[in-house]
Design a protein around this motif. Structure first.
Motif, PDB file in Angstrom:
ATOM      1  N   PRO A 147       0.805  -1.233   0.000  1.00 30.63           N
ATOM      2  CA  PRO A 147       0.000   0.000   0.000  1.00 30.63           C
ATOM      3  C   PRO A 147       0.830   1.272   0.000  1.00 30.63           C
ATOM      4  CG  PRO A 147      -0.034  -1.022   2.175  1.00 30.63           C
ATOM      5  CD  PRO A 147       0.667  -1.982   1.263  1.00 30.63           C
ATOM      6  N   THR A 148       2.116   1.180   0.304  1.00 31.74           N
ATOM      7  CA  THR A 148       2.959   2.381   0.330  1.00 31.74           C
ATOM      8  C   THR A 148       3.700   2.613  -0.976  1.00 31.74           C
ATOM      9  OG1 THR A 148       4.837   1.136   1.212  1.00 31.74           O
ATOM     10  CG2 THR A 148       3.285   2.086   2.798  1.00 31.74           C
ATOM     11  N   ALA A 149       3.586   1.702  -1.918  1.00 32.88           N
ATOM     12  CA  ALA A 149       4.311   1.815  -3.184  1.00 32.88           C
ATOM     13  C   ALA A 149       3.415   2.418  -4.248  1.00 32.88           C
ATOM     14  CB  ALA A 149       4.818   0.449  -3.645  1.00 32.88           C
ATOM     15  N   ALA A 150       4.049   3.052  -5.221  1.00 37.23           N
ATOM     16  CA  ALA A 150       3.309   3.633  -6.336  1.00 37.23           C
ATOM     17  C   ALA A 150       2.911   2.535  -7.314  1.00 37.23           C
ATOM     18  CB  ALA A 150       4.164   4.689  -7.026  1.00 37.23           C
ATOM     19  N   HIS A 151       2.219   2.927  -8.366  1.00 38.26           N
ATOM     20  CA  HIS A 151       1.792   1.973  -9.386  1.00 38.26           C
ATOM     21  C   HIS A 151       3.007   1.300 -10.003  1.00 38.26           C
ATOM     22  CE1 HIS A 151      -0.323   0.468 -12.990  1.00 38.26           C
ATOM     23  NE2 HIS A 151      -1.408   0.569 -12.262  1.00 38.26           N
ATOM     24  N   TYR A 152       2.806   0.059 -10.455  1.00 37.58           N
ATOM     25  CA  TYR A 152       3.948  -0.736 -10.913  1.00 37.58           C
ATOM     26  C   TYR A 152       4.613  -0.148 -12.148  1.00 37.58           C
ATOM     27  CZ  TYR A 152       1.026  -2.645 -14.648  1.00 37.58           C
ATOM     28  OH  TYR A 152       0.230  -2.784 -15.751  1.00 37.58           O
ATOM     29  N   ILE A 153       3.917   0.661 -12.913  1.00 42.38           N
ATOM     30  CA  ILE A 153       4.537   1.210 -14.113  1.00 42.38           C
ATOM     31  C   ILE A 153       5.576   2.271 -13.785  1.00 42.38           C
ATOM     32  CG2 ILE A 153       2.454   0.773 -15.442  1.00 42.38           C
ATOM     33  CD1 ILE A 153       1.875   3.734 -15.370  1.00 42.38           C
ATOM     34  N   PHE A 154       5.599   2.755 -12.535  1.00 45.78           N
ATOM     35  CA  PHE A 154       6.566   3.767 -12.141  1.00 45.78           C
ATOM     36  C   PHE A 154       7.733   3.182 -11.352  1.00 45.78           C
ATOM     37  CE2 PHE A 154       2.334   5.875 -12.046  1.00 45.78           C
ATOM     38  CZ  PHE A 154       2.501   6.664 -13.169  1.00 45.78           C
ATOM     39  N   GLN A 155       7.842   1.854 -11.296  1.00 49.32           N
ATOM     40  CA  GLN A 155       8.880   1.245 -10.476  1.00 49.32           C
ATOM     41  C   GLN A 155      10.248   1.263 -11.151  1.00 49.32           C
ATOM     42  OE1 GLN A 155       8.324   0.354  -7.399  1.00 49.32           O
ATOM     43  NE2 GLN A 155       6.132   0.729  -7.486  1.00 49.32           N
ATOM     44  N   ASP A 156      10.311   1.498 -12.445  1.00 41.17           N
ATOM     45  CA  ASP A 156      11.586   1.425 -13.146  1.00 41.17           C
ATOM     46  C   ASP A 156      12.528   2.565 -12.760  1.00 41.17           C
ATOM     47  OD1 ASP A 156      10.597  -0.780 -14.382  1.00 41.17           O
ATOM     48  OD2 ASP A 156       9.941   0.271 -16.177  1.00 41.17           O
ATOM     49  N   ASP A 157      11.995   3.746 -12.568  1.00 39.94           N
ATOM     50  CA  ASP A 157      12.821   4.924 -12.299  1.00 39.94           C
ATOM     51  C   ASP A 157      12.313   5.603 -11.033  1.00 39.94           C
ATOM     52  OD1 ASP A 157      14.486   7.055 -12.342  1.00 39.94           O
ATOM     53  OD2 ASP A 157      14.008   7.730 -14.365  1.00 39.94           O
ATOM     54  N   PRO A 158      13.033   5.486  -9.917  1.00 36.10           N
ATOM     55  CA  PRO A 158      12.556   6.133  -8.675  1.00 36.10           C
ATOM     56  C   PRO A 158      12.460   7.646  -8.787  1.00 36.10           C
ATOM     57  CG  PRO A 158      14.255   4.499  -8.199  1.00 36.10           C
ATOM     58  CD  PRO A 158      14.237   4.688  -9.684  1.00 36.10           C
ATOM     59  N   PHE A 159      13.237   8.248  -9.701  1.00 41.59           N
ATOM     60  CA  PHE A 159      13.170   9.699  -9.843  1.00 41.59           C
ATOM     61  C   PHE A 159      11.816  10.147 -10.377  1.00 41.59           C
ATOM     62  CE2 PHE A 159      13.869  13.596 -12.341  1.00 41.59           C
ATOM     63  CZ  PHE A 159      14.371  14.420 -11.346  1.00 41.59           C
ATOM     64  N   TYR A 171       3.691  11.499 -16.029  1.00 45.23           N
ATOM     65  CA  TYR A 171       4.781  10.540 -16.117  1.00 45.23           C
ATOM     66  C   TYR A 171       4.393   9.319 -16.947  1.00 45.23           C
ATOM     67  CZ  TYR A 171       7.008  13.249 -12.412  1.00 45.23           C
ATOM     68  OH  TYR A 171       7.577  14.262 -11.685  1.00 45.23           O
ATOM     69  N   SER A 172       3.151   8.879 -16.816  1.00 46.42           N
ATOM     70  CA  SER A 172       2.726   7.727 -17.608  1.00 46.42           C
ATOM     71  C   SER A 172       2.698   8.073 -19.098  1.00 46.42           C
ATOM     72  CB  SER A 172       1.351   7.247 -17.141  1.00 46.42           C
ATOM     73  OG  SER A 172       0.380   8.270 -17.282  1.00 46.42           O
ATOM     74  N   LEU A 173       2.225   9.278 -19.429  1.00 48.56           N
ATOM     75  CA  LEU A 173       2.241   9.692 -20.830  1.00 48.56           C
ATOM     76  C   LEU A 173       3.659   9.892 -21.339  1.00 48.56           C
ATOM     77  CD1 LEU A 173      -0.732  12.245 -20.906  1.00 48.56           C
ATOM     78  CD2 LEU A 173      -0.701   9.907 -21.753  1.00 48.56           C
ATOM     79  N   SER A 174       4.536  10.385 -20.467  1.00 46.56           N
ATOM     80  CA  SER A 174       5.932  10.567 -20.877  1.00 46.56           C
ATOM     81  C   SER A 174       6.592   9.226 -21.150  1.00 46.56           C
ATOM     82  CB  SER A 174       6.692  11.311 -19.778  1.00 46.56           C
ATOM     83  OG  SER A 174       6.131  12.579 -19.540  1.00 46.56           O
ATOM     84  N   LYS A 175       6.277   8.237 -20.318  1.00 44.82           N
ATOM     85  CA  LYS A 175       6.853   6.912 -20.538  1.00 44.82           C
ATOM     86  C   LYS A 175       6.367   6.320 -21.852  1.00 44.82           C
ATOM     87  CE  LYS A 175       7.802   2.706 -17.946  1.00 44.82           C
ATOM     88  NZ  LYS A 175       7.595   2.000 -16.656  1.00 44.82           N
TER      89      LYS A 175
END
Length: 751
Positions: A147-159, A171-175
């Protein structure tokens, strides 16, 4: 049933027949068969002896010399001897064998006795075909959501971990944009990616060849351009073939019409990017002479893509075709509907009927979707839709799921007529044995719950009862809208039980895949607002901790709803933890949110430890009003915000900070209330600061407040003033005195 065993007892092992060496390796394979006489099972056995010479028993002296190396074998031989002794004892006693020996012994006994038993061959089960993701799905089922982690699509880059919903979308559109850029580079410059290091080479993972391989002008070259989706080159090559007198087959021409109808006579994405790159490389073009394209806002358009132009390439090629079939007409109709030319599509359909061609089901689906753009009145729309359905029956075209979904989507824009006819459409689907999709239920909810006067929750209850029985797969582009629409209906009806039922339905099977990042955030945001409105505060906080930020990012409205829930439950001491989340979400410059925080914290008196934490929150809000950079404008102080900050500082005993905020009243041209000044005076008395009390009296006098005399009296009574402080207090001029002196001077001048 109570005496049944979960695991059956092992089959008794038959004894080793006489004359068989004990040191042979016996291997048994039990075959499927029916029970033979006496309750025994027909079994096929086989055994494999040791190599030649292995069965010769060495002398006892040699065996004794081996020592400990033979200990394990002796133990095994001893066990085997005991088993043989038990088998002989069982046969001597005449009892039934209730033990299990090596199955190979039975095979040898059958071989010796030459007994004929009916045998059956082994039938191996059919190989089960597993899904390609079966292993990953199994592994994923063993891991719970953090519950403390962001969506899995943002796990690649912590920045690029998003802070709020806006950042999540950006960020999702940028990816996705980065992926498209990589695909563009690979497709347009394949010569730089000719080295293959993959072993083994997987052709489907290699970059596609998008450059034409066939040179010259021919029909084969035209087919290749169409396959590569080069719209402009395909049209030019078709015109060259026509000018040269080369006939083009009907199939190839229809393929070209398919390409033009799909892109709306516009250029494909790759061609647009190439032309844009060429425009940027032209140095002689003056930027000031380039005219910006005009935006066209067309109300009621059903397509957000390029519009259907008059006499475009598709229409021109269609007119010069020597022969046309049903595919030609259907392609044109679908292209016109897709790109907003509903009237032309209907005229084309009439021409097709005059030519005695039959439309396919996809063309009828497109025409039914275009009905709201062809007729204005609700009853006329329904009559035209029925006419298309009648034509389908006459032309023996079987409707499919998309046909009824298109009809329901049209009924959404038919007002009361749609409410009366939509149930008939569902009965027709049931009669044709067509199962509804999520888009079907989405249109149904939109028909019944779109108006201001919402009906009872009977329709949505029946819909959820039907949906929770199945696990859906995507069949219609509008399937993804169902869960958001259903949750909005639950919020409008204020029915928390239906919302819980919808959550269970969404979690069933792969239904959660219908919610992308944006829809997921909107869905849980609505659900959380409903929780704050209808549930107890303990339940609300539990859901809040489990959902944020793994499932959604709270919006400012969600934070306001949470603050109202805390206020209703009288748990304002939890406000500082919510304020920390607000800082993490980046909402520290939301004026309405800051006002609500200050209002709740300053409304009542709390214990000292809570007041200290509230004062720290007020300090953060004060810092948020100050400019943090050159480009950032400061927030404007309101009178209520200034007063609440002064009250919070005063209750925490921070007299100097409270006075600094009091000075902002005069700078911001705001008037403090009597409550604010009384709180500050009480704080000055508690900290024994008579100078600040005198400053307060001066400020009240300069602002011309009627409470200045009362503040002066309190200062004289509650503080021990020195002679200098008393003189300073007496020297304060009141606005009333100055006004009286001015009036007396004016009267003397008149005399």
């Amino acid at each position: 049933m109570a005496n049944q065993r979960l695991f059956p007892r092992p089959t008794p092992r038959p004894a080793l027949p006489p004359g068989v060496p004990r040191h042979w390796q016996h291997h048994a394979l039990r075959a499927a068969g029916e029970a033979g006489p006496g309750g025994t099972t027909a079994v096929q056995w086989r055994y494999r002896p040791h190599p030649p010479g292995a069965g010769v028993v060495p002398p006892r002296s040699q065996r004794a010399a081996r020592g400990g190396s033979m200990a394990a074998r002796r133990v095994g031989a001893g066990c085997w001897q005991r088993a043989l002794w038990l088998s002989r004892r069982g046969r001597l006693l005449g009892g039934r064998e209730s033990y299990r020996c090596s199955s190979s012994s039975t095979a040898l006994e059958k071989a010796v006795d030459n007994s004929e038993v009916t045998q059956e061959e082994i039938v191996l089960p059919r190989r089960k075909t597993w899904d390609k993701l079966a292993v990953l799905q199994t592994l994923a089922s063993t891991v719970n959501r953090d519950p403390t982690a962001a969506h899995y699509i943002f796990q690649d880059d912590p920045f690029l971990m998003p802070r709020n919903a806006a950042n999540s979308r950006l960020y999702s559109l940028s990816k996705e944009s980065g992926r498209n850029a990589a695909k563009y580079i690979i497709k347009n410059f394949p010569q730089y990616f000719d080295k293959t290091f993959a072993e083994p080479n997987v052709p489907c993972l290699m970059p596609e060849t998008l450059t034409p391989q066939i040179e010259g002008v021919s029909e084969e070259a035209l087919k290749e351009c169409i396959r590569l989706r080069r719209v402009k080159e395909s049209v030019d090559m078709f015109d060259q073939l026509v000018q040269a007198g080369t006939p083009v087959s009907l199939e190839t021409t229809n393929s070209l019409l398919d390409l033009l109808s799909f892109y709306g006579d516009a250029e494909s994405t790759s061609e647009k990017e190439e032309e844009a790159k060429e425009d940027l490389e032209e140095p002689e073009v003056n930027a000031s002479e380039q005219k910006a394209p005009k935006r066209q806002f067309q109300r009621g358009s059903q397509s957000s893509g390029p519009r259907w132009r008059e006499n475009n390439h598709a229409e021109r090629i269609f007119k010069i075709m020597p022969e046309r079939n049903a595919h030609s007409y259907c392609t044109m109709i679908r292209g016109m509907v897709k790109h907003g030319a509903a009237s032309k599509a209907y005229d084309m359909y009439i021409d097709m009927l005059n030519e005695r061609h039959k439309a396919d089901v996809h063309t009828f689906n497109a025409l039914i979707k275009a009905v709201p753009y062809l007729k204005e009145r609700f009853i006329e729309r329904w009559e035209l839709a029925k006419e298309f359905l009648t034509h389908m029956a006459q032309q023996e075209v079987q409707p499919n799921l998309l046909t009824f979904n298109a009809l329901l989507k049209t009924l959404r824009r038919c007002g009361g007529v749609g409410r009366n006819m939509c149930l008939m459409v569902l009965k027709e689907m049931e009669a044709l044995d067509i199962e509804p999709s999520l888009a079907t239920y989405d249109h149904l909810l939109s028909i019944f719950y779109r108006g201001v006067d919402l009906p009872q929750s009977g329709i949505i209850s029946e819909v959820l009862d039907e949906v929770e029985k199945r696990s859906f797969t995507p069949q219609d582009p509008d399937d993804a809208n169902f869960f958001s629409t259903a949750m909005q209906v639950c919020c409008d009806l204020k029915d928390i039980k239906l919302a819980y039922q919808l959550n269970e339905t969404m979690a069933k099977g792969d239904n959660w895949k219908f919610l992308d990042v944006d829809r997921l955030n909107g869905y849980w945001s609505k659900f959380f607002s409903l929780l704050c409105m209808m549930e107890q505060i303990e339940v609300v906080l539990k859901w809040y901790k489990e959902m944020s930020p793994s499932l959604f990012y709270p919006t400012p409205k969600n934070i306001l709803d949470l603050l109202q829930a805390l206020d209703a439950a009288n748990q304002l001491e939890l406000i500082p933890s919510v304020w920390e989340d607000v800082k993490q979400l980046g909402f520290t410059r939301k004026q309405e949110l800051l006002e609500e925080f200050l209002s709740l914290m300053s409304r009542d008196q709390h214990p000292d430890e809570i007041q200290l934490v509230f004062a720290k929150c007020a300090e953060d809000i004060k810092a948020a009003h100050e400019p943090a950079g050159r480009e950032q404008l400061p927030l404007e102080w309101t009178g209520s915000a200034l007063g609440n900050v002064v009250v919070l500082f005063s209750r925490a005993g921070r007299t100097q900070d409270a006075w600094n905020m009091m000075e902002h009243f005069q700078q911001a041209n705001r008037i403090p209330t009597d409550k604010v000044m009384d709180e500050f005076l009480s704080c000055a008395k508690q900290t024994n600061c008579p100078d600040e009390a005198i400053k307060l009296v001066k400020l009240a006098a300069s602002l011309g407040l009627p409470s200045s005399q009362r503040l002066k009296s309190r200062t004289e009574e509650e503080f021990e003033l020195s002679e200098a402080q008393k003189k300073t207090l007496e020297s304060i001029k009141w606005d009333s005195d100055s006004s009286d002196s001015d009036s007396s001077d004016s009267d003397s001048d008149r005399e």
